[in-house]
Design an enzyme around this catalytic site. Sequence first.
Site, mmCIF file in Angstrom:
data_model
loop_
_atom_site.group_PDB
_atom_site.id
_atom_site.type_symbol
_atom_site.label_atom_id
_atom_site.label_comp_id
_atom_site.label_asym_id
_atom_site.label_seq_id
_atom_site.Cartn_x
_atom_site.Cartn_y
_atom_site.Cartn_z
ATOM 1 N N HIS A 141 1.197 63.864 32.623
ATOM 2 C CA HIS A 141 0.791 63.246 33.876
ATOM 3 C C HIS A 141 -0.239 64.139 34.562
ATOM 4 O O HIS A 141 -0.109 65.368 34.558
ATOM 5 C CB HIS A 141 1.997 63.045 34.796
ATOM 6 C CG HIS A 141 2.824 61.862 34.413
ATOM 7 N ND1 HIS A 141 3.161 61.600 33.115
ATOM 8 C CD2 HIS A 141 3.369 60.875 35.156
ATOM 9 C CE1 HIS A 141 3.892 60.494 33.080
ATOM 10 N NE2 HIS A 141 4.027 60.033 34.299
ATOM 11 N N ARG A 384 5.041 55.135 24.765
ATOM 12 C CA ARG A 384 5.280 54.292 25.942
ATOM 13 C C ARG A 384 4.180 53.250 26.071
ATOM 14 O O ARG A 384 2.999 53.554 25.960
ATOM 15 C CB ARG A 384 5.350 55.132 27.214
ATOM 16 C CG ARG A 384 5.615 54.273 28.462
ATOM 17 C CD ARG A 384 5.962 55.088 29.688
ATOM 18 N NE ARG A 384 4.844 55.777 30.293
ATOM 19 C CZ ARG A 384 4.667 55.908 31.618
ATOM 20 N NH1 ARG A 384 5.560 55.385 32.448
ATOM 21 N NH2 ARG A 384 3.644 56.569 32.091
ATOM 22 N N GLU A 451 11.402 50.737 37.493
ATOM 23 C CA GLU A 451 10.553 51.567 38.344
ATOM 24 C C GLU A 451 10.516 51.152 39.812
ATOM 25 O O GLU A 451 10.232 51.993 40.660
ATOM 26 C CB GLU A 451 9.129 51.561 37.794
ATOM 27 C CG GLU A 451 9.032 52.124 36.384
ATOM 28 C CD GLU A 451 7.622 52.121 35.859
ATOM 29 O OE1 GLU A 451 6.909 53.109 36.062
ATOM 30 O OE2 GLU A 451 7.229 51.105 35.252
ATOM 31 N N ASP A 491 7.467 55.571 41.027
ATOM 32 C CA ASP A 491 7.104 54.260 41.548
ATOM 33 C C ASP A 491 8.157 53.691 42.483
ATOM 34 O O ASP A 491 7.821 52.955 43.413
ATOM 35 C CB ASP A 491 6.837 53.298 40.389
ATOM 36 C CG ASP A 491 5.486 53.563 39.750
ATOM 37 O OD1 ASP A 491 4.460 53.270 40.394
ATOM 38 O OD2 ASP A 491 5.455 54.083 38.632
ATOM 39 N N ARG A 529 11.470 62.115 36.453
ATOM 40 C CA ARG A 529 11.256 62.905 37.665
ATOM 41 C C ARG A 529 9.861 63.518 37.661
ATOM 42 O O ARG A 529 9.367 63.945 36.636
ATOM 43 C CB ARG A 529 12.283 64.048 37.768
ATOM 44 C CG ARG A 529 13.713 63.597 37.775
ATOM 45 C CD ARG A 529 14.663 64.776 37.729
ATOM 46 N NE ARG A 529 14.683 65.512 38.988
ATOM 47 C CZ ARG A 529 14.492 66.820 39.089
ATOM 48 N NH1 ARG A 529 14.220 67.543 38.017
ATOM 49 N NH2 ARG A 529 14.558 67.418 40.261
ATOM 50 N N ARG A 664 -1.592 54.741 41.179
ATOM 51 C CA ARG A 664 -0.418 55.343 40.559
ATOM 52 C C ARG A 664 0.318 56.226 41.557
ATOM 53 O O ARG A 664 -0.260 56.729 42.526
ATOM 54 C CB ARG A 664 -0.830 56.164 39.337
ATOM 55 C CG ARG A 664 -1.307 55.307 38.176
ATOM 56 C CD ARG A 664 -1.576 56.142 36.944
ATOM 57 N NE ARG A 664 -1.922 55.306 35.824
ATOM 58 C CZ ARG A 664 -1.044 54.671 35.042
ATOM 59 N NH1 ARG A 664 0.251 54.808 35.265
ATOM 60 N NH2 ARG A 664 -1.442 53.928 34.035
#
Length: 821
Positions: A141, A384, A451, A491, A529, A664
């Site tokens: 990320h 994913r 989410e 999210d 997390r 995001r």
Amino acid sequence: MTTDAPLRRDVRLLGNLLGRVMVEQDGEELLAREEEIRRVSRRARETGDPEVRTELARAVGALDLEQQTKILRAFTLYFQLANIAEQQHRVRRRRDVEREDGVPRESLAEAFRRLREQGVRDDAVAAAAGHVSLELVLTAHPTEATRRTILQAQARLAALLAELDAGEEVAGRAAEEITVLWQTDEVRPQRPRVVDEVRHGLWFFEQSLLDAAEQLLAAYREAVPGAPLPLSFGSWIGGDMDGNPHAGPETIREALDRARALALARYRAEVRQLAAALGLTTTLVAVSEELLDSIAADEHDLPGYAAEIGEQNRDEPYRRKLSFVWWRLGNGGYERVEELEADLEVVDRSLRAHGGGRIAEGRLARLRRRVELFGFHVAKLDVRFHAKELAEGTPRVREALHAVAQAQTRVGERAVDTVIVSGTEAAEDVVRVVELAAEAGARVAPVPLFETIRDLRAAPDVVGALLDEPRVARAVEERGRRLEVMVGYSDSGKDGGYLTAQWEIFRAQERLASLAAARELELTIFHGRGGSTGRGGGPTHAAILAQPAGHPAGRLKLTEQGETVSFKYGLPGLAYRNLEAALAATLLSAFPEAAGSRPPEGARETLEQLSASAFVAYRGLVWEDERFPEFFRAFTPIEELALFEIGSRPARRPEGDELLSSLRAIPWIFAWTQNRCILPAWYGCGAAFAGADLGELRRLYRSWAFFRTLVENLEMTLAKSSLEIAAGYLDLVEEASLYEPIRAEHERTVESVLAIVEARELLDRHPVIQRSIRLRNPYVDPMNAIQVELLRRWRETGDEEVKRPLLRSVAGIAAALRNTG
């Protein structure tokens, strides 16, 4: 010497050396300006005088662009050095406690002691160890603002501080490293590719995790002999295709190949060292026939290499056997890790049978534990997709699943066997994975990811429907009736606010555990997390204990994201401490009564009321007030973050142009962190607490791990926030009427938290952290003031000369707060 005297010594040394380097590189005037700005900033903090705050703004505004850039770099580097000193001090304090025969906090020793004090018998611990499982998953990320080049220099500086503890003279070498850092651009020249992120993630295994995890496994099995493997690692880096157009079948192959190469190279080096050490000779001690037969088989299977070494080491069979192992590791001689494990077991059995048990328990055991932990894959790669792309069945999805099938044939399912479905809303979203995987010939476990607040509430029903679907039920059955479900903190926090997200995740876990018990399944909850509190971050030990009991208790999987990875695992000593804290908490969580994770009477009703109030307040501001999007756009550097090259994945999802819905969660938090407001991590909590019974809140804080962790993470965030600094960004806002309700809610939240924890100031019970934040503020406040000036100029002119200094301000504030998103 007081407890923190070495820390003060290190900070003073590094700070003085930084000043010296600044003078060498840019002259006395730069250091004088930096010191003057810092003095004004400190005075503004100490007095709280708005006039002094204005004086600070004027001081940084009077600097030209080049001077602002250099001041930013000076403060940024100071924070890098302060972070290194603090990290090294944590390692030092842990060592001091152990030297004094104490029991370190959040250690395995403390966990076992706590269980004994709670009356848990050793046989119960041994039984629980049969299903205790912790998987840590590194993700790419885009929240790691620090370049790997800088991380490597920081690691070298940390090693020098360790030498300083031993009485070595390090100033000259430390000044050299600081000079390297001063001349290294902290802003990446271009956006990293996925392959760069793969290399970055694997660096932490090379740097610390391969060793720290093995050492932790040894300590764990010393306490619980013969326990199954309790710890493993995963990765999304290269396999995460949710919204990242640069990830695909090629990056899946690249990630798996690079990880395998790392593992084989490490094992080969260790085998070579082991062979050099094991010169045991048959002229003095016998060996097993099994070992001799194994060597004969190697000579038959590898005649070329056998001829090359000839009769060398013929009377030293261990060395001769390991030379064949070494060759195989470097020449594709092992297809599966089980083949290597079998060879090492032959050596182990022979040693133990002929007086070499102590040798077997030494270097050989360390190698075997490492192989058991990391295999040939290092970390299992998760894939994913977003549910929408799966529904479309795009060529990229089909090609990626085909790459998974090929990899499973080539390297085995242990390396890649999971597909996570983002945005899961219905069972059909996940069934589609099973269909497409079957077409591609891949055997995968589908994992729904819930989410949003609505999706979390629906999760048990969706999972129940999934288990009723024959193809999914068959996949679960093939994996020993094991089921994995992922819950997303990022999210859900963006959707419903911090308090509501935390509570809905807790409730979803409880209901999923009940479902698993009813269906007689082994459930693993995968916690998505983030690094910051607003994305589910916070101390890992407390976070694990705050979760409700699973089925069985003591199984979980969680992500390690962004700068969290470098803070936790950049130094070997810290890596061990953080791994141990996570494993100790996982062990405790296998005994919910000892962990304090069961809600006390009346707790659920109270949290329902708090969550409802917080949800209304948060949604009312963020999603329902039509003024909010433009206020957010102007008040934070959200648009400018897109310029910051810190990840291969875009900051916004491809669908839709509307700012909030397409944004995001990571840049959402990052933007609010930059202006020191950190709104997503606390907004709505003050409104909720103010309407509740204070006595009840205090009771829950004292007696319930979930609520205590929620409040303490909130307190930490509030201590890092600064509405006085955030107010400076109002100069960038045309219509600022939303600021007053934000300021009032912040004040209400601070008052409520102080009342709950019964303290006069935030973090009064944590003086070391409190002092660290206070010492950082005089350095970070000027960076915010400079950032405001740079944002104004960038937005008014679009001057390209402003772009790089602006990005340096982003990197500097992230380093100062030790947080991005």
